[in-house]
Design a protein around this motif. Sequence first.
Motif, short mmCIF file in Angstrom:
data_model
loop_
_atom_site.label_atom_id
_atom_site.label_comp_id
_atom_site.label_asym_id
_atom_site.label_seq_id
_atom_site.Cartn_x
_atom_site.Cartn_y
_atom_site.Cartn_z
N THR A 91 0.84 -1.20 0.00
CA THR A 91 0.00 0.00 0.00
C THR A 91 0.87 1.25 0.00
O THR A 91 1.87 1.33 0.72
N GLU A 93 2.42 4.59 0.97
CA GLU A 93 2.52 5.28 2.26
C GLU A 93 2.71 6.78 2.09
O GLU A 93 2.13 7.57 2.84
N SER A 94 3.52 7.20 1.10
CA SER A 94 3.73 8.63 0.89
C SER A 94 4.23 8.88 -0.53
O SER A 94 4.75 7.98 -1.19
N LYS A 108 2.23 14.06 0.11
CA LYS A 108 1.04 13.37 0.58
C LYS A 108 1.42 12.10 1.34
O LYS A 108 2.37 11.41 0.97
N THR A 109 0.67 11.81 2.41
CA THR A 109 0.84 10.55 3.13
C THR A 109 -0.50 9.84 3.21
O THR A 109 -1.57 10.46 3.08
N TYR A 110 -0.42 8.51 3.46
CA TYR A 110 -1.63 7.68 3.46
C TYR A 110 -1.61 6.73 4.65
O TYR A 110 -0.55 6.31 5.11
N TYR A 111 -2.79 6.41 5.14
CA TYR A 111 -2.92 5.40 6.19
C TYR A 111 -2.68 4.02 5.58
O TYR A 111 -2.69 3.85 4.35
N LYS A 115 -6.27 5.08 2.66
CA LYS A 115 -6.99 6.34 2.67
C LYS A 115 -6.01 7.50 2.94
O LYS A 115 -5.02 7.32 3.63
N PRO A 116 -6.29 8.69 2.39
CA PRO A 116 -5.37 9.82 2.57
C PRO A 116 -5.26 10.25 4.03
O PRO A 116 -6.25 10.26 4.76
N GLU A 117 -4.04 10.59 4.47
CA GLU A 117 -3.81 11.06 5.83
C GLU A 117 -3.59 12.57 5.83
O GLU A 117 -4.35 13.31 6.45
N GLU A 119 -1.95 16.17 3.47
CA GLU A 119 -1.42 16.78 2.25
C GLU A 119 -0.80 18.11 2.62
O GLU A 119 -1.40 18.93 3.30
N GLU A 139 -8.79 8.77 9.87
CA GLU A 139 -8.85 7.59 9.00
C GLU A 139 -10.24 7.39 8.41
O GLU A 139 -10.40 6.73 7.38
#
Length: 288
Positions: A91, A93-94, A108-111, A115-117, A119, A139
């Motif tokens: 998945t 992550e960033s 950008k980072t993601y959980y 899903k987006p964490e 920006e 989340e």
Amino acid sequence: MKHGFVFFLVLISISAKAQSQETITKYLDSAWNKLPDAKNAAYYRTLEVTNQLSLVRTYYISGKLKDVTECDRDNPVIRNGKSLSYYEDGTLESEEHSVDGKETGVYKTYYKSGKPEKEMIRHPLPGVADDVFVHYYTEDGKDQISSGNGIVKVPIEGDFDQYEEIRDSLTVSLYNVHKTTQDTVYLTIEKIAEYRGGLSALARDVSASLRYPKSARRSGLQGTVFVSFVIDKQGMITDVEVLKGFDAACDDEAMAVVKSLKPWIPGESRGKIVKCRFVLPIKFKLRP
């Protein structure tokens, strides 16, 4: 003629593949220290040089991709393009972008769920060092800073909960709260703790107290010890620990030097005196 044409294409394919071959450059432990081989490694890094750029990749020791970064073709240390990082299940992550080694543009980072964490925009104006927050999601998709202001809980492991205070889309403080005692320690604040006399006095006092361990001197060991400590509301040093060292004797000496320092002027947040954490690098270098 037909066979020769096919053979010629095969040679081109083999040659092109050989020129951009991916090779392992180093093995790393879980703290990102370089290791001599794959034993005890958590990751390994590779380099692939193409006609246009260098691709630096980091893999989990399982062989799954952790990150890939576009770098300068002739100097792979300089980031120059897109960087992507991944959780071990693949998945994203960033994602971020760099130009001539400087992070710039959208980050950008993601959980782990995908899903987006958050920006952010890195260094939006020339000479501006601060990163500007655009979104910071929970989340379940709720934007915690829709107006550019808010206090966000940052997921971390351990005995503390971490919070980031954002005001006018900029980070003004980052602090940890102990889950049991509720003791709060600031990592970044508006007014940081200051050594009495300033940095020059700090450097002078460290130099005056530092003693090179005989065992390290005999072995020719050199390096930097990063010592972390808390400056409490009275300006006293507490909770001294080595974040990263290189030799047990040097680590102990660095901790002893920090403990011997004079009281500090404590840090402040929103006009109130608070505890804050400081990291001090102490160098051990032998004279020629």
